[in-house]
Design a protein around this motif. Structure first.
Motif, mmCIF file in Angstrom:
data_model
loop_
_atom_site.group_PDB
_atom_site.id
_atom_site.type_symbol
_atom_site.label_atom_id
_atom_site.label_comp_id
_atom_site.label_asym_id
_atom_site.label_seq_id
_atom_site.Cartn_x
_atom_site.Cartn_y
_atom_site.Cartn_z
ATOM 1 N N SER A 61 -32.738 -3.241 -60.136
ATOM 2 C CA SER A 61 -33.202 -2.930 -61.488
ATOM 3 C C SER A 61 -32.039 -2.880 -62.470
ATOM 4 N N SER A 86 -31.380 -5.425 -65.598
ATOM 5 C CA SER A 86 -31.224 -4.900 -66.943
ATOM 6 C C SER A 86 -29.993 -5.485 -67.626
ATOM 7 N N VAL A 124 -37.349 -1.934 -65.985
ATOM 8 C CA VAL A 124 -38.623 -1.269 -65.700
ATOM 9 C C VAL A 124 -39.664 -2.205 -65.091
#
Length: 278
Positions: A111, A115, A155
């Motif tokens: 994640s 990002s 997310v």
């Protein structure tokens, strides 16, 4: 001594060049003879250095001396060519640390990586937009837009693909041979079942982060969804074949993130074109 031989070689070489200038091509044979003689002079003197550079072995078929390079066990060091081709130690350590973190906390590491990559992709997209305007002074960077893409990677993109590939490989286990019907079936599922759904989620997620209402998101889907999917298949069908056939499962989301860098540039330009026109 070696120094004496070296002085003799230098004197002989100078004399050969002078002779060549004086007599021209008729000295070719003499030059060859002198070069052979020089070789015979150099080899005995240089033989004292050979053990540190090469080792020789005598073949059973004949008495030729066959040179070969020292191995690490003989010299205590790696071959110089291998050392030059190896990546720097700092990169190796960083890659090892990344792998250790990926094994310990796969979802978190994927994640964060997504990002960073998607945020950078939006910055690249904004730079392209500024370059396309042809203005000497480009617009200021839209930090909020970059943050939206970074949040999207953190997310949605990485978690979605993390659990999606766990489910896909659980239902249809990978095969050792990359070119199988299994790869074809999984590619079809990925691109013609999963991708259309995920693309709708991308439009909706980024639209809500931007503050758009449901009607505005539906309008954007009507205008851009079909073209986006055609572009998606051009890039992602071959990329997915490579991912499913050759990339180890632990690195699949990392591979996707790297390809997604370029795809996010396209999405960034596509999803923000109406705002730019306004």
């Amino acid at each position: 001594s070696f120094r004496m031989h070296s002085n003799n070689i230098m004197k002989t070489t100078v004399a050969c060049h002078a002779c060549t200038r004086k007599h021209g091509k008729n000295t070719t044979t003499m030059m060859k003879t002198l070069l052979v003689s020089l070789s015979l002079m150099v080899l005995p003197s240089a033989s004292g250095f050979l053990p540190a550079m090469t080792t020789t072995t005598r073949t059973a078929a004949n008495s030729r001396m066959v040179p070969y390079r020292n191995t690490p066990s003989q010299s205590g060091s790696k071959n110089s060519v291998s050392m030059n081709l190896a990546p720097p130690e700092s990169i190796q350590e960083a890659w090892t640390s990344y792998n250790n973190a990926l094994e310990a906390n796969p979802l978190l590491v994927k994640s964060i990586t997504a990002s960073v990559i998607l945020g950078a992709a939006d910055l690249a997209g904004q730079a392209l937009e500024n370059a396309q305007t042809g203005e000497k002074e480009g617009k200021d960077i839209d930090i909020a837009r970059t943050v939206r893409f970074a949040i999207f990677g953190l997310v949605l993109q990485a978690p979605w693909n993390h659990f999606y590939y766990l489910a896909l490989d659980g239902a249809i286990p990978p095969t050792e041979d990359p070119w199988t019907a299994t790869t074809a079936i999984k590619t079809f599922i990925d691109q013609f079942v999963q991708a259309p759904i995920f693309t709708v989620l991308i439009f909706a997620f980024l639209g809500f982060l931007e503050g758009k209402n449901t009607e505005a998101i539906k309008k954007q889907l009507e205008d851009d969804y079909k073209d986006t999917m055609y572009a998606n298949w051009k890039l992602w069908v071959p990329a997915t074949v490579v991912n499913l056939a050759f990339v180890p499962p632990i690195f699949r989301v990392l591979y996707l993130n790297c390809v997604f860098f370029f795809w996010s540039i396209f999405l960034s330009l596509k999803l923000n074109k109406e705002e730019e026109a306004a």
